[in-house]
Enzyme design. Structure first.
Site, PDB file in Angstrom:
ATOM      1  N   HIS A  43      30.844  51.042  37.018  1.00 44.42           N
ATOM      2  CA  HIS A  43      32.220  50.773  37.432  1.00 44.42           C
ATOM      3  C   HIS A  43      32.330  49.468  38.204  1.00 44.42           C
ATOM      4  CE1 HIS A  43      30.670  53.364  40.899  1.00 44.42           C
ATOM      5  NE2 HIS A  43      30.872  52.180  41.432  1.00 44.42           N
TER       6      HIS A  43
ATOM      7  N   GLU B  33      36.152  38.879  34.542  1.00 47.01           N
ATOM      8  CA  GLU B  33      36.620  38.034  33.444  1.00 47.01           C
ATOM      9  C   GLU B  33      37.134  38.970  32.358  1.00 47.01           C
ATOM     10  OE1 GLU B  33      34.554  34.680  30.526  1.00 47.01           O
ATOM     11  OE2 GLU B  33      33.572  36.600  30.866  1.00 47.01           O
TER      12      GLU B  33
ATOM     13  N   HIS C  59      30.531  36.343  37.443  1.00 48.22           N
ATOM     14  CA  HIS C  59      31.629  37.268  37.191  1.00 48.22           C
ATOM     15  C   HIS C  59      31.107  38.529  36.522  1.00 48.22           C
ATOM     16  CE1 HIS C  59      31.538  34.776  33.382  1.00 48.22           C
ATOM     17  NE2 HIS C  59      31.464  35.983  32.873  1.00 48.22           N
TER      18      HIS C  59
ATOM     19  N   GLU D 187      36.255  52.136  41.036  1.00 46.01           N
ATOM     20  CA  GLU D 187      36.116  52.896  42.276  1.00 46.01           C
ATOM     21  C   GLU D 187      36.905  52.206  43.380  1.00 46.01           C
ATOM     22  OE1 GLU D 187      32.142  53.003  43.872  1.00 46.01           O
ATOM     23  OE2 GLU D 187      32.575  54.785  45.066  1.00 46.01           O
TER      24      GLU D 187
END
Lengths: 143, 143
Positions: B76, B56, B7, B119
């Site tokens: 990002h 997360e 994650h 993005e």
């Protein structure tokens, strides 16, 4: 509306050094884009067999203000590894500080060259029997 | 050694507000852990059909120093969306600033409530025909 995860982008100061770090963890380069016009290079790296979960290393040829910073709003990248002790030993042999050693046989934290926090977890949520040198190794800095 | 992506963790100040933002994008909650002892909540959210690529959200009940910060070393999170104009209109209707409007029919940037840069890309690397109001919409801030 459909939405699909593409990557987590992180900015790097020294592309070769950063690629070397992520390779230490076992990531592979999957794709690269160079822009003469934009004066940047993008390198996608993913775990073997997981091309759909890459990080994107962004290297601006003329530098990037504010690197490395230590803001906590990013958090970290997390990876399962087959043997957390072997991975941490491997990283230490290559000069990486284990900021949070796997004293519990389960979890460790390191920092990338650009100060991104990286969490390493023992594969599949398991934990290894406690063992030295990890058991008595103190934390270094924060992560 | 095997390695597997788990994650990307990001820290949040106001869990409900952050979950609402990520739901606007179309992410779904896939798992949640609460720790009374650690005084934190973890909420995993992923695009439908991509449970293996979650973010997360980490919420520390007693606050988290340094949020929201604006350091650029994170970069990002990126997502493909089915129709970038519809997504941006949907976000605007819900009070989200489009920091970098999709003037090119292809790419937009917004910020999460905790200042993480997100993005948005037109699905599959495509681009829509240039259209108003996006075409003449200026940038706001940075991302």
């Amino acid at each position: 509306m459909k939405i699909r995860y593409l990557h987590t982008m992180i900015r790097v100061k020294d592309l070769d050094r950063s690629i070397a770090f992520w390779k230490l963890l076992g990531l592979e380069e999957t794709r690269r884009t160079e822009s003469e016009k934009g004066r940047f290079t993008l390198v996608f790296m993913a775990p073997p067999g997981q091309p759909e979960c890459p990080i994107e290393l962004t290297w601006n040829w003329d530098g990037d203000e504010g690197l490395p910073a230590d803001s906590r709003h990013f958090g970290h990248l997390a990876y399962d590894v087959e043997n957390i002790y072997d991975m941490c030993a491997h990283l230490m042999r290559n000069g990486v500080t284990i900021n949070r050693p796997p004293r519990d046989g389960r979890m460790a934290f390191v920092r990338s060259p650009d100060n991104q926090s990286v969490e390493l977890l023992q594969w599949g949520g398991g934990s290894l029997p406690p063992a030295e040198p990890w058991l008595s190794m103190p934390n270094t800095g924060h992560w």
